[in-house]
Design a protein around this motif. Structure first.
Motif, PDB file in Angstrom:
ATOM      1  N   ALA A 199       0.854  -1.215   0.048  1.00  0.00           N
ATOM      2  CA  ALA A 199      -0.092  -0.020  -0.089  1.00  0.00           C
ATOM      3  C   ALA A 199       0.826   1.350   0.100  1.00  0.00           C
ATOM      4  O   ALA A 199       2.208   1.270   0.472  1.00  0.00           O
ATOM      5  CB  ALA A 199      -0.962  -0.108   1.353  1.00  0.00           C
ATOM      6  N   LYS A 200       0.250   2.349  -0.321  1.00  0.00           N
ATOM      7  CA  LYS A 200       0.882   3.605  -0.501  1.00  0.00           C
ATOM      8  C   LYS A 200       1.703   4.006   1.011  1.00  0.00           C
ATOM      9  O   LYS A 200       2.887   4.386   0.854  1.00  0.00           O
ATOM     10  CB  LYS A 200       0.072   4.825  -1.059  1.00  0.00           C
ATOM     11  N   LYS A 201       0.784   3.841   2.113  1.00  0.00           N
ATOM     12  CA  LYS A 201       1.470   4.334   3.180  1.00  0.00           C
ATOM     13  C   LYS A 201       2.550   3.300   3.662  1.00  0.00           C
ATOM     14  O   LYS A 201       3.263   3.776   4.681  1.00  0.00           O
ATOM     15  CB  LYS A 201       0.374   4.180   4.091  1.00  0.00           C
ATOM     16  N   LEU A 202       2.703   2.046   3.068  1.00  0.00           N
ATOM     17  CA  LEU A 202       3.742   1.175   3.551  1.00  0.00           C
ATOM     18  C   LEU A 202       4.973   1.271   2.666  1.00  0.00           C
ATOM     19  O   LEU A 202       5.815   0.413   2.454  1.00  0.00           O
ATOM     20  CB  LEU A 202       3.197  -0.271   3.670  1.00  0.00           C
ATOM     21  N   GLY A 203       4.780   2.246   1.707  1.00  0.00           N
ATOM     22  CA  GLY A 203       5.849   2.328   0.770  1.00  0.00           C
ATOM     23  C   GLY A 203       5.830   1.945  -0.825  1.00  0.00           C
ATOM     24  O   GLY A 203       6.511   2.123  -1.535  1.00  0.00           O
ATOM     25  N   GLY A 204       4.438   1.666  -0.986  1.00  0.00           N
ATOM     26  CA  GLY A 204       4.115   1.126  -2.170  1.00  0.00           C
ATOM     27  C   GLY A 204       3.977   2.430  -3.131  1.00  0.00           C
ATOM     28  O   GLY A 204       4.016   3.558  -2.643  1.00  0.00           O
ATOM     29  N   VAL A 205       3.632   2.175  -4.396  1.00  0.00           N
ATOM     30  CA  VAL A 205       3.633   3.107  -5.510  1.00  0.00           C
ATOM     31  C   VAL A 205       2.106   3.923  -5.479  1.00  0.00           C
ATOM     32  O   VAL A 205       1.352   3.213  -5.268  1.00  0.00           O
ATOM     33  CB  VAL A 205       4.319   3.035  -6.771  1.00  0.00           C
ATOM     34  N   ASN A 206       2.208   5.060  -5.880  1.00  0.00           N
ATOM     35  CA  ASN A 206       0.853   5.850  -6.407  1.00  0.00           C
ATOM     36  C   ASN A 206       0.469   5.229  -7.664  1.00  0.00           C
ATOM     37  O   ASN A 206       1.010   5.805  -8.779  1.00  0.00           O
ATOM     38  CB  ASN A 206       0.839   7.075  -6.244  1.00  0.00           C
ATOM     39  N   HIS A 207      -0.781   4.370  -7.942  1.00  0.00           N
ATOM     40  CA  HIS A 207      -0.942   3.995  -9.295  1.00  0.00           C
ATOM     41  C   HIS A 207      -1.676   5.046 -10.079  1.00  0.00           C
ATOM     42  O   HIS A 207      -1.688   4.705 -11.306  1.00  0.00           O
ATOM     43  CB  HIS A 207      -2.080   3.051  -8.943  1.00  0.00           C
ATOM     44  N   SER A 208      -1.776   6.217  -9.677  1.00  0.00           N
ATOM     45  CA  SER A 208      -2.195   7.478 -10.607  1.00  0.00           C
ATOM     46  C   SER A 208      -0.856   7.977 -11.343  1.00  0.00           C
ATOM     47  O   SER A 208      -1.403   8.541 -12.418  1.00  0.00           O
ATOM     48  CB  SER A 208      -2.716   8.608  -9.568  1.00  0.00           C
ATOM     49  N   ASN A 209       0.061   7.717 -10.856  1.00  0.00           N
ATOM     50  CA  ASN A 209       1.325   8.313 -11.832  1.00  0.00           C
ATOM     51  C   ASN A 209       1.812   7.194 -12.847  1.00  0.00           C
ATOM     52  O   ASN A 209       1.195   5.934 -13.032  1.00  0.00           O
ATOM     53  CB  ASN A 209       2.469   8.088 -10.715  1.00  0.00           C
ATOM     54  N   ASN A 210       2.345   7.892 -13.645  1.00  0.00           N
ATOM     55  CA  ASN A 210       2.733   7.187 -15.125  1.00  0.00           C
ATOM     56  C   ASN A 210       4.306   7.276 -15.517  1.00  0.00           C
ATOM     57  O   ASN A 210       4.457   7.305 -16.722  1.00  0.00           O
ATOM     58  CB  ASN A 210       1.865   7.753 -16.261  1.00  0.00           C
ATOM     59  N   ASP A 211       4.920   7.333 -14.622  1.00  0.00           N
ATOM     60  CA  ASP A 211       6.545   7.217 -14.720  1.00  0.00           C
ATOM     61  C   ASP A 211       7.162   5.829 -14.828  1.00  0.00           C
ATOM     62  O   ASP A 211       6.215   4.826 -14.402  1.00  0.00           O
ATOM     63  CB  ASP A 211       7.260   7.771 -13.648  1.00  0.00           C
ATOM     64  N   GLU A 212       8.227   5.727 -15.295  1.00  0.00           N
ATOM     65  CA  GLU A 212       8.677   4.063 -15.450  1.00  0.00           C
ATOM     66  C   GLU A 212       8.584   3.518 -14.022  1.00  0.00           C
ATOM     67  O   GLU A 212       8.737   2.020 -13.961  1.00  0.00           O
ATOM     68  CB  GLU A 212      10.189   4.222 -15.919  1.00  0.00           C
ATOM     69  N   THR A 272       6.893   3.534 -11.258  1.00  0.00           N
ATOM     70  CA  THR A 272       5.555   3.340 -10.846  1.00  0.00           C
ATOM     71  C   THR A 272       5.305   1.965 -11.785  1.00  0.00           C
ATOM     72  O   THR A 272       4.717   1.081 -11.067  1.00  0.00           O
ATOM     73  CB  THR A 272       4.751   4.445 -11.226  1.00  0.00           C
ATOM     74  N   ILE A 273       5.359   2.317 -13.047  1.00  0.00           N
ATOM     75  CA  ILE A 273       4.950   1.084 -13.821  1.00  0.00           C
ATOM     76  C   ILE A 273       5.624  -0.154 -13.678  1.00  0.00           C
ATOM     77  O   ILE A 273       4.981  -1.338 -13.559  1.00  0.00           O
ATOM     78  CB  ILE A 273       5.326   1.531 -15.514  1.00  0.00           C
ATOM     79  N   ILE A 311       3.767  -0.026 -24.405  1.00  0.00           N
ATOM     80  CA  ILE A 311       2.323   0.209 -25.054  1.00  0.00           C
ATOM     81  C   ILE A 311       1.051  -0.349 -24.641  1.00  0.00           C
ATOM     82  O   ILE A 311       0.119   0.308 -24.848  1.00  0.00           O
ATOM     83  CB  ILE A 311       2.716  -0.535 -26.380  1.00  0.00           C
ATOM     84  N   LEU A 312       1.182  -1.608 -24.100  1.00  0.00           N
ATOM     85  CA  LEU A 312       0.247  -2.256 -23.630  1.00  0.00           C
ATOM     86  C   LEU A 312       0.412  -2.507 -21.949  1.00  0.00           C
ATOM     87  O   LEU A 312       0.022  -3.606 -21.537  1.00  0.00           O
ATOM     88  CB  LEU A 312      -0.043  -3.775 -24.185  1.00  0.00           C
ATOM     89  N   ALA A 313       0.516  -1.421 -21.293  1.00  0.00           N
ATOM     90  CA  ALA A 313       0.753  -1.760 -19.838  1.00  0.00           C
ATOM     91  C   ALA A 313      -0.192  -2.097 -19.172  1.00  0.00           C
ATOM     92  O   ALA A 313      -0.289  -2.634 -18.105  1.00  0.00           O
ATOM     93  CB  ALA A 313       1.470  -0.230 -19.448  1.00  0.00           C
ATOM     94  N   ARG A 314      -1.545  -1.483 -19.547  1.00  0.00           N
ATOM     95  CA  ARG A 314      -2.575  -1.944 -18.898  1.00  0.00           C
ATOM     96  C   ARG A 314      -3.966  -1.913 -19.859  1.00  0.00           C
ATOM     97  O   ARG A 314      -3.924  -0.746 -20.514  1.00  0.00           O
ATOM     98  CB  ARG A 314      -2.889  -1.268 -17.529  1.00  0.00           C
ATOM     99  N   THR A 315      -4.679  -2.761 -20.031  1.00  0.00           N
ATOM    100  CA  THR A 315      -5.820  -2.654 -21.211  1.00  0.00           C
ATOM    101  C   THR A 315      -7.095  -2.827 -20.080  1.00  0.00           C
ATOM    102  O   THR A 315      -7.305  -3.437 -19.415  1.00  0.00           O
ATOM    103  CB  THR A 315      -5.656  -3.513 -22.108  1.00  0.00           C
ATOM    104  N   SER A 316      -8.090  -2.224 -20.953  1.00  0.00           N
ATOM    105  CA  SER A 316      -9.338  -2.596 -20.471  1.00  0.00           C
ATOM    106  C   SER A 316     -10.566  -2.754 -21.792  1.00  0.00           C
ATOM    107  O   SER A 316     -10.556  -1.731 -22.407  1.00  0.00           O
ATOM    108  CB  SER A 316      -9.868  -1.079 -19.553  1.00  0.00           C
ATOM    109  N   PHE A 317     -10.938  -3.946 -21.665  1.00  0.00           N
ATOM    110  CA  PHE A 317     -11.921  -4.117 -22.925  1.00  0.00           C
ATOM    111  C   PHE A 317     -13.251  -3.488 -22.484  1.00  0.00           C
ATOM    112  O   PHE A 317     -13.732  -3.721 -21.152  1.00  0.00           O
ATOM    113  CB  PHE A 317     -11.987  -5.413 -23.011  1.00  0.00           C
ATOM    114  N   GLU A 318     -13.791  -2.718 -23.028  1.00  0.00           N
ATOM    115  CA  GLU A 318     -14.937  -1.970 -22.862  1.00  0.00           C
ATOM    116  C   GLU A 318     -16.460  -2.549 -23.960  1.00  0.00           C
ATOM    117  O   GLU A 318     -16.014  -2.582 -25.028  1.00  0.00           O
ATOM    118  CB  GLU A 318     -14.897  -0.547 -23.061  1.00  0.00           C
ATOM    119  N   ASN A 319     -17.223  -3.010 -23.527  1.00  0.00           N
ATOM    120  CA  ASN A 319     -18.415  -3.533 -24.301  1.00  0.00           C
ATOM    121  C   ASN A 319     -19.628  -2.765 -24.200  1.00  0.00           C
ATOM    122  O   ASN A 319     -20.840  -2.937 -24.636  1.00  0.00           O
ATOM    123  CB  ASN A 319     -18.641  -5.169 -23.779  1.00  0.00           C
TER     124      ASN A 319
END
Length: 558
Positions: free
Chosen positions: A208-221, A223-224, A258-266
């Motif tokens: 978790a962020k409070k335990l030293g994890g990354v913020n998934h809102s960011n888009n830097d190398e 975090t990815i 390029i395909l770091a995370r995808t979401s299929f939308e129907n």
């Protein structure tokens, strides 16, 4: 800064000049209200009837329990129900519920396909999510009918199966899937019936962020790299690939940029899938939409094998999707590290694909090409052409939603604590800000709830033939009116009282379009006729909207 702090975040400063309201912005950074009172109850504009458009809006209340990092204000109450005034394209706040300490971070909602029931799920990376079912009453009030454990952490997606007997939940943080049985009245029939864990019991490595994890809102190398050490499921969509079977299509996670995370939308895509055999995938980190050709025969074969409990080995290394296009959701010169894509959906008409950009603070709209190119060009049926980028009047548009007519678009600007209302032009695909904006702390999801008596057999509510899909499927009068627009280039306005024949309206539209296209010379220069005069801009719009005469021919055949 504490998520409950009342101090205005510095990142909101630019909004004071970008939001179009009738009054000057307030000195404390809050958005000025419109000249009319958006919360006033006007019986001439909105009434509590059995058939009305409601919106169920949820908010974040505890940022520390999230994988990402909202920058707005934590909500004391996380559930809101709004009524919709079609005349003024405005909202009326009807109901507020959900203590923030009890209904924590509801972040995805699903309206039952047949009942006036809405499901919502809580997002928490520390404890299992909860799924809550509410009966929505005619006055907008909510009655809790049940609550079940989601079986995993940070629950992010819900879908009701085709038979409406099960609710399927997707848990983002631990990537698990859960199936919960439903009763006939939409309430829960029990606890989790089945679970799927793609990790095979392997413990999560992320913190978790409070335990030293990354913020998934960011888009830097950095975090990815860290967020990709674990799988993260985002959605599960039931894709109907034959009359008797369906197969779930899950998003996938890759370590590539390029395909770091995808979401299929129907959403809204069933007819488009049937007509064009295409699937649209939004790539969150690369700010692109990928268009795939779908092998429906192979999907049907897999579904049948699954139904008969046959081994799946023979399908290994066989793909049901073939990439045919990739198109950016932000301007080509805009740094993709400063943006992540939010929601993607197909417009109810099937003619447009819509994506939200968190960072660029925009809605990007693409037109779906209806025909293959007549001159052998690259245009292919179902591929996309850009309509434009439209500012959302706020920050971090995490979610957006259309009303039942498809002509109103409401955007949830998470980090500026606002929801904004736009009109959607069914002809051009362009949106226009209405000036109506509402203060909602950290809004994250807007669920359209077109309330009605689901058992009403009034003939006015149904017609026999779906002329657009060419299939004998029931179609509501609201859907009928949505599809019968006026001639180009005027804006289509929804008129729920209109009950003229769909076929007659389409013939009139086709005749008018042919008349306008006929005045174009082979070089594309507009010519004057006694009946119609087009400017060069108008001619270009017509060429853009109708690249091939087959569009008109196919409509005429129907």
């Amino acid at each position: 800064m504490s998520p409950n702090a009342s101090t205005t975040h510095p990142s909101l400063n630019h909004q004071q000049t970008s939001v179009l309201t009738t009054d000057a912005s307030l000195s404390d950074g809050r958005v000025s209200p419109p000249s009319h009172d958006p919360y006033s109850y006007n019986n001439n504009a909105f009434s509590e009837t059995s058939s009305q458009q409601l919106f169920f809006v949820t908010s974040y209340s505890d940022f520390d329990k999230l994988a990402h990092g909202p920058r707005g204000h934590a909500a004391k109450h996380t559930l809101r129900v709004y009524g919709f005034d079609a005349n003024g394209s405005s909202l009326v706040l009807l109901h507020v519920a959900g203590e923030g300490s009890e209904v924590i971070n509801p972040a995805f909602s699903r309206f039952h396909p047949r009942l006036n029931v809405v499901y919502t799920c809580t997002e928490d990376i520390e404890e299992n999510g909860r799924i809550l079912a509410y009966q929505i009453n005619n006055d907008g009030s909510l009655t809790l009918t049940g609550s079940v454990d989601a079986g995993g952490t940070s629950t992010c997606y819900l879908t009701v199966d085709r038979d409406q007997r099960h609710l399927i939940a997707v848990n983002y943080w631990d990537s698990s899937l859960a199936v919960i049985p439903l009763k006939e009245d939409g309430s829960f029939a029990g606890k989790i019936k089945n679970m799927y864990d793609p990790r095979g019991g392997i413990a999560m490595r992320a913190q978790a962020k409070k335990l030293g994890g990354v913020n998934h809102s960011n888009n830097d190398e950095s975090t990815i790299a860290q967020r990709q050490v674990d799988p993260h499921s985002h959605a599960l969509v039931s894709c109907i690939c034959s009359k008797k079977s369906s197969i779930p299509l899950k998003d996938v996670s890759h370590t590539s940029r390029i395909l770091a995370r995808t979401s299929f939308e129907n959403s809204g895509m069933t007819k488009k899938l049937e007509m064009f055999n295409v699937a649209y995938v939004v790539n969150e980190l690369s700010s692109t939409v990928a268009v795939f050709r779908v092998d429906r025969e192979l999907l049907s074969e897999i579904a049948l094998a699954s139904k008969n409990k046959q081994p799946m080995d023979k399908f290994k290394n066989r793909s049901t999707l073939r990439l045919i296009q990739s198109i950016k959701t932000v301007p080509s010169a805009f740094p993709i590290e400063m943006n992540t894509c939010g929601r993607m959906c197909v417009h109810p008409s099937g003619r447009f694909v819509v994506v939200s950009n968190r960072g660029h603070e925009s809605i990007t709209i693409f037109r779906v090409k209806q025909c293959n190119s007549a001159n052998g060009g690259k245009a292919s049926k179902g591929t996309l052409a850009q309509v434009g980028f439209f500012h959302t009047r706020g920050e971090t548009p995490r979610h957006f939603q259309f009303d039942a007519s498809g002509q109103i678009l409401i955007v949830a600007n998470q980090d500026s604590d606002t929801i904004a209302v736009f009109t959607f032009n069914l002809t051009t695909g362009e949106i226009k800000y209405t000036g109506n904006e509402y203060r909602v702390p950290s809004p994250n999801f807007i669920c359209s709830c077109p309330m009605s008596d689901r058992y009403d057999d009034d003939e006015d509510n149904f017609v026999a033939v779906d002329v657009v899909a060419g299939m004998n499927n029931p179609m509501t009068m609201m859907e009928q009116n949505r599809l019968t627009g006026t001639s180009i280039p005027s804006t289509v306005m929804f008129d729920p009282t209109q009950k003229s024949s769909v076929e007659d309206e389409l013939r009139k539209e086709i005749a008018e379009l042919k008349k306008q296209i006929a005045v174009l010379s082979p070089s594309g220069t507009p010519m004057t006729s006694p009946e119609t005069t087009l400017t060069s801009d108008g001619a270009q719009k017509l060429r853009d909207l109708f690249e091939d005469r087959c569009t008109l021919d196919k409509l005429e055949e129907r």
